[in-house]
Design an enzyme around this catalytic site. Structure first.
Site: not given
Length: 312
Positions: A138, A140, A288, A303
């Site tokens: 995917h 983000d 990723h 993150r």
């Protein structure tokens, strides 16, 4: 005279396989856009991790402020390698956020668990029954009108085995598509929606209040990178639902084919984490996948995402 026998060509049995698969053969693996000058780096050492994507950066202390020249050179490395790795940085959450701010305003995400501040997302996988929605290829937050420019991820706790993260180069993925497919999807637009990526893990009552905040959006199927101008695939399994104006069956067929491109190992880099390591990736140019193979052990990551631009 006796006629010379003409050898007949061998005949193979019927050997058709389903169309639109991934097949072996030579792949074009260009790390840089056409016309891009490949210059040495002056402020740090770059250790390539794969052919087109992924490099470890050595010789920097990320806890210290970046001057303009260093920020410019790091940004060039990000554009050229698409994901940068920094071993043993051990930044505080505040330092991690400060580093990310060198690239712009930070995003918040109400769908994910919060860390020490609103901008920090915490993935705490100490509980092996906790939902793991990162183990799919995917990009983000493509459900936003302006998806993230990039993200800075740090591992706080690392399992004794497993828990790697993989990234795929979506410019290489586009480069290797058949020309007739490129012609079809150049200029096409696709719908992105947050619900498919989260409904398997959250109940409807959690998601429904966010539908007005995050309505479906349209993005190009093939976007151009705003800094390099390079064409890249910009559809992903988590959030892309259909190609606008196409018959649904044909849209599904082509999207399945495009989703598969991230699975090609020649376009990928895989990173084995150690505590305190950081990965900084260009969300515009990559997909990723967080490998969920470490249960019953835990894995804790934080993150920070950087707000991006409207894809074109």
């Amino acid at each position: 005279m006796t006629a010379t026998a003409v050898p007949t060509a061998p005949v193979l049995r019927d050997h058709r396989i389903p169309a639109d698969g991934l097949y072996e053969g030579v792949r074009v693996l260009n790390r840089l856009p056409d016309g891009w000058e490949d210059r040495p780096y002056e402020r740090f050492e770059v250790i390539p991790q794969a052919r087109t994507i992924g490099a470890e950066i050595r010789g920097l202390d990320l806890s210290r402020p970046l001057d303009d020249a260093l920020r410019t050179e790091l940004n060039r490395a990000l554009l050229e390698w698409k994901v940068l790795f920094f071993r043993g940085a051990h930044l505080t959450s505040a330092q991690q956020a400060d580093f990310a701010r060198n690239w712009g305003e930070l995003e918040t995400n109400p769908l994910l668990a919060r860390g020490d501040s609103e901008e920090v997302v915490r993935f705490d996988k100490k509980d092996p029954t906790a939902p793991t929605f990162e183990n799919v290829w995917h990009t983000d937050v493509t459900f936003r009108e302006r998806p993230a420019l990039g993200a800075v991820l740090q591992l706080r706790e690392v399992p004794p085995f497993g828990g790697d993260t993989m990234w795929a180069d979506m410019a290489a993925a586009y480069d290797n598509l058949p020309q007739d497919l490129k012609d079809r999807i150049d200029g096409a637009r696709a719908v992105h929606d947050f619900i498919p990526g989260f409904e398997r893990f959250y109940p409807a009552e959690r998601l429904a209040p966010l539908q007005e905040q995050f309505p479906p959006v349209e993005h190009p199927v093939v976007r151009r990178h705003p800094e390099t101008g390079r064409k890249m695939l910009f559809v992903n399994t988590s959030f892309t639902t259909r190609i606008v104006g196409w018959d649904r069956a044909e849209s599904d067929r082509v999207l399945r084919l495009l989703f598969q491109q991230a699975h090609v190992p020649e376009y990928q880099v895989r990173f084995r984490w150690q505590p305190g390591d950081i990965a900084f990736w260009d969300n515009r140019a990559t997909q990723h996948y967080a490998v969920a193979d470490y249960a019953p052990h835990g894995r804790v990551a934080e993150r920070v995402a950087i707000a991006g631009d409207r894809p074109f």
